[in-house]
Design a protein around this motif. Sequence first.
Motif, PDB file in Angstrom:
ATOM      1  N   LEU A 182       0.829  -1.203   0.000  1.00  0.00           N
ATOM      2  CA  LEU A 182       0.000   0.000   0.000  1.00  0.00           C
ATOM      3  C   LEU A 182       0.866   1.257   0.000  1.00  0.00           C
ATOM      4  O   LEU A 182       0.538   2.250  -0.654  1.00  0.00           O
ATOM      5  CB  LEU A 182      -0.925  -0.015   1.218  1.00  0.00           C
ATOM      6  CG  LEU A 182      -1.838  -1.248   1.336  1.00  0.00           C
ATOM      7  CD1 LEU A 182      -2.690  -1.149   2.586  1.00  0.00           C
ATOM      8  CD2 LEU A 182      -2.718  -1.397   0.097  1.00  0.00           C
ATOM      9  N   THR A 183       1.942   1.219   0.769  1.00  0.00           N
ATOM     10  CA  THR A 183       2.947   2.278   0.742  1.00  0.00           C
ATOM     11  C   THR A 183       4.301   1.602   0.824  1.00  0.00           C
ATOM     12  O   THR A 183       4.396   0.374   0.835  1.00  0.00           O
ATOM     13  CB  THR A 183       2.778   3.265   1.920  1.00  0.00           C
ATOM     14  OG1 THR A 183       3.072   2.581   3.148  1.00  0.00           O
ATOM     15  CG2 THR A 183       1.354   3.812   1.989  1.00  0.00           C
ATOM     16  N   GLN A 184       5.358   2.381   0.929  1.00  0.00           N
ATOM     17  CA  GLN A 184       6.700   1.813   0.961  1.00  0.00           C
ATOM     18  C   GLN A 184       6.921   0.902   2.161  1.00  0.00           C
ATOM     19  O   GLN A 184       7.687  -0.060   2.101  1.00  0.00           O
ATOM     20  CB  GLN A 184       7.746   2.927   0.951  1.00  0.00           C
ATOM     21  CG  GLN A 184       9.179   2.422   0.823  1.00  0.00           C
ATOM     22  CD  GLN A 184      10.167   3.552   0.696  1.00  0.00           C
ATOM     23  OE1 GLN A 184       9.794   4.722   0.735  1.00  0.00           O
ATOM     24  NE2 GLN A 184      11.439   3.215   0.531  1.00  0.00           N
ATOM     25  N   ASN A 185       6.252   1.200   3.275  1.00  0.00           N
ATOM     26  CA  ASN A 185       6.467   0.403   4.488  1.00  0.00           C
ATOM     27  C   ASN A 185       5.159  -0.198   5.034  1.00  0.00           C
ATOM     28  O   ASN A 185       5.082  -0.539   6.212  1.00  0.00           O
ATOM     29  CB  ASN A 185       7.144   1.244   5.566  1.00  0.00           C
ATOM     30  CG  ASN A 185       6.299   2.442   5.977  1.00  0.00           C
ATOM     31  OD1 ASN A 185       5.314   2.764   5.313  1.00  0.00           O
ATOM     32  ND2 ASN A 185       6.694   3.096   7.052  1.00  0.00           N
ATOM     33  N   ASP A 234       0.874  -5.354   7.698  1.00  0.00           N
ATOM     34  CA  ASP A 234       2.199  -5.188   8.299  1.00  0.00           C
ATOM     35  C   ASP A 234       2.687  -3.764   8.073  1.00  0.00           C
ATOM     36  O   ASP A 234       2.761  -3.301   6.923  1.00  0.00           O
ATOM     37  CB  ASP A 234       3.199  -6.165   7.677  1.00  0.00           C
ATOM     38  CG  ASP A 234       2.909  -7.609   8.042  1.00  0.00           C
ATOM     39  OD1 ASP A 234       2.881  -7.900   9.245  1.00  0.00           O
ATOM     40  OD2 ASP A 234       2.699  -8.422   7.129  1.00  0.00           O
ATOM     41  N   TRP A 235       3.037  -3.094   9.167  1.00  0.00           N
ATOM     42  CA  TRP A 235       3.505  -1.699   9.094  1.00  0.00           C
ATOM     43  C   TRP A 235       4.917  -1.671   9.668  1.00  0.00           C
ATOM     44  O   TRP A 235       5.126  -1.888  10.863  1.00  0.00           O
ATOM     45  CB  TRP A 235       2.560  -0.820   9.897  1.00  0.00           C
ATOM     46  CG  TRP A 235       2.804   0.657   9.697  1.00  0.00           C
ATOM     47  CD1 TRP A 235       3.558   1.261   8.739  1.00  0.00           C
ATOM     48  CD2 TRP A 235       2.250   1.704  10.497  1.00  0.00           C
ATOM     49  NE1 TRP A 235       3.516   2.617   8.873  1.00  0.00           N
ATOM     50  CE2 TRP A 235       2.716   2.925   9.944  1.00  0.00           C
ATOM     51  CE3 TRP A 235       1.404   1.747  11.598  1.00  0.00           C
ATOM     52  CZ2 TRP A 235       2.372   4.166  10.479  1.00  0.00           C
ATOM     53  CZ3 TRP A 235       1.051   2.979  12.128  1.00  0.00           C
ATOM     54  CH2 TRP A 235       1.536   4.173  11.564  1.00  0.00           C
TER      55      TRP A 235
END
Length: 585
Positions: free
Chosen positions: A44-47, A138-139
């Motif tokens: 969803l985003t880089q991390n 997962d973040w």
Amino acid sequence: MRGSAAYQSRDGFVKRIRPDGTDTGERQGDVDRLSGRYVIEADLTQNLMATVSLDGTRIREQTPGTAVLKANGEGGLPGLFNAGVPGGVCLPSAGESRFSNPYCYNEQYATELDSHRTTASGGNQSDTDVAGASVKVDWQLDGFDLTSITAYRDVQVDIAQDLYGSPYFYGFIEQDIDWSQFSQEFQISGEAADGRLHYVGGLYYSREDATQRFPVDLLLVRFLSGGKVKNESSAVFGQLSYDLTDRWSLTVGGRYTRDERQFNPGLQQVEGYDYHPTIEIPGFVNLVTGAFGAPGTPIFPAGWYKRTSTAFNPMASLSYNFSDDVMMYASASEGFKGGGFTMRYFPPIMPDPGTDPDDIISYAGPEEAVSYEVGLKSELFDRRLRLNIAAFYTDYEDIQVTYVIDPDGPGPIGEFVPVLANAGTAEIKGLEVELSAAITGWLTIDGSLGYIDAEYVDFTADALANFPDAFSLELQNTPERTANIGATITFFDTEKGYSFGRLDYSYRDEQYKEFSNDPALLQSSYSILGASVTYMTPDEKWEMTFGGSNLTDEAYIVSGETSSEYSRAVVSRPREWYARIKYHF
């Protein structure tokens, strides 16, 4: 994106036959299963990554392959059934003729385990539908990760199976189950102290809602069992692993759990006293008509019954690395298994005025275990030999078992009601050895040996009241010695592809298959042999296997149940040949 689907089909292997031995065409023990799984992973985003998983299974089968190993025509409801046949032709005074009289229920319906034949005439259905979904997020943050796992599962079950194995009349049970579960878990994990400390912690919650309708036909009386269930479980957990030195490592952790069980038996009731013959018995008299109340009589007082239990379970493990390939460890841990209500009971309970409702329903409290283990894990000779050794000791408190009782004490009904109960304390000691050796470039051998010394140490008052000789009992499903050995032989690994053969042998010591150690359900020691040959194409896309299982055609008891009326076993599948084809996209 990943997707997979599987369909599995096997013919039934236990024949349903008529009294003259002819085949009815019906089978038990077939396999008919369709399942699939679909997974999407998205950055969803880089991390921040999300994983969505969907799965489903559809089962349309007959009942498991079973054999009635003991049929008692002189006790319990079968004895009352035989007494209701006019002229006393089914009573012991009738002599040997009763064992060939189709109106009677007795040992004539018991079969050998390896006959793969049954004269059962009742229900023969086992349908299940399962659907599930989960979302994992997962973040990744600076120095630690946050994870959320949300899941839902729905299960629908429709089962009908014969109990007594008679072709002329039948007793049966059915189950109609509607069950769903929601769960949520949050985790935090990461490293500290320059990578020497690893940690994980989290919160967990789940809720189950279910309704089970459990019709039971016991030759002379029919009743509806089951009920509604609401269960909640929540937990807080954490674990730390710290590298004390380059060789020593310590891990400690703990989990606090709170379980709440709720049960409402309001749907349970007496349904009637009609027997279900496939041939009419002229002049038959049902001796128990009305004995347990009129149809519609409730079995339990309706209402929600609740039990709550909590436990804190710690663990600790210390390991020492002699080298990169040899490690020794010692661990101690506690385990916890929540309690549960007995959902099937008979005859109806008529509590005295002022009785505490919570004293009416049978409930097994939590089971706890403390386990100690020491072991060695190693990879030697340039990783051509893997050797693992473990010795363990487990102390079980309030061990949960299912056994049958006579619900109204010594009397005409007999022992047939299965209850979940805390039997007492048990100790289990054992040793396990695992080995895998690459003897040459074309031969690998692997195997394991196991030894278990298991015994009951003490029993609850209820267990001793129902089984006065309990101290002579052995733990069920616990063979003293087990062994497995297998070999993989590579035929060729060239530009033409890759081909290998596999041979597996396993051994299990004798074991009882249920709590009361019924001799009819004593499984003697047995061995199983299997073999297969596999070929994979050079591009590794196609994989084809041909093999056989249970090549010595061993018949053994998979599981069993007993009562004063009969003992019934689920039978192992016979020798079978199979072919499997895989295609990798």
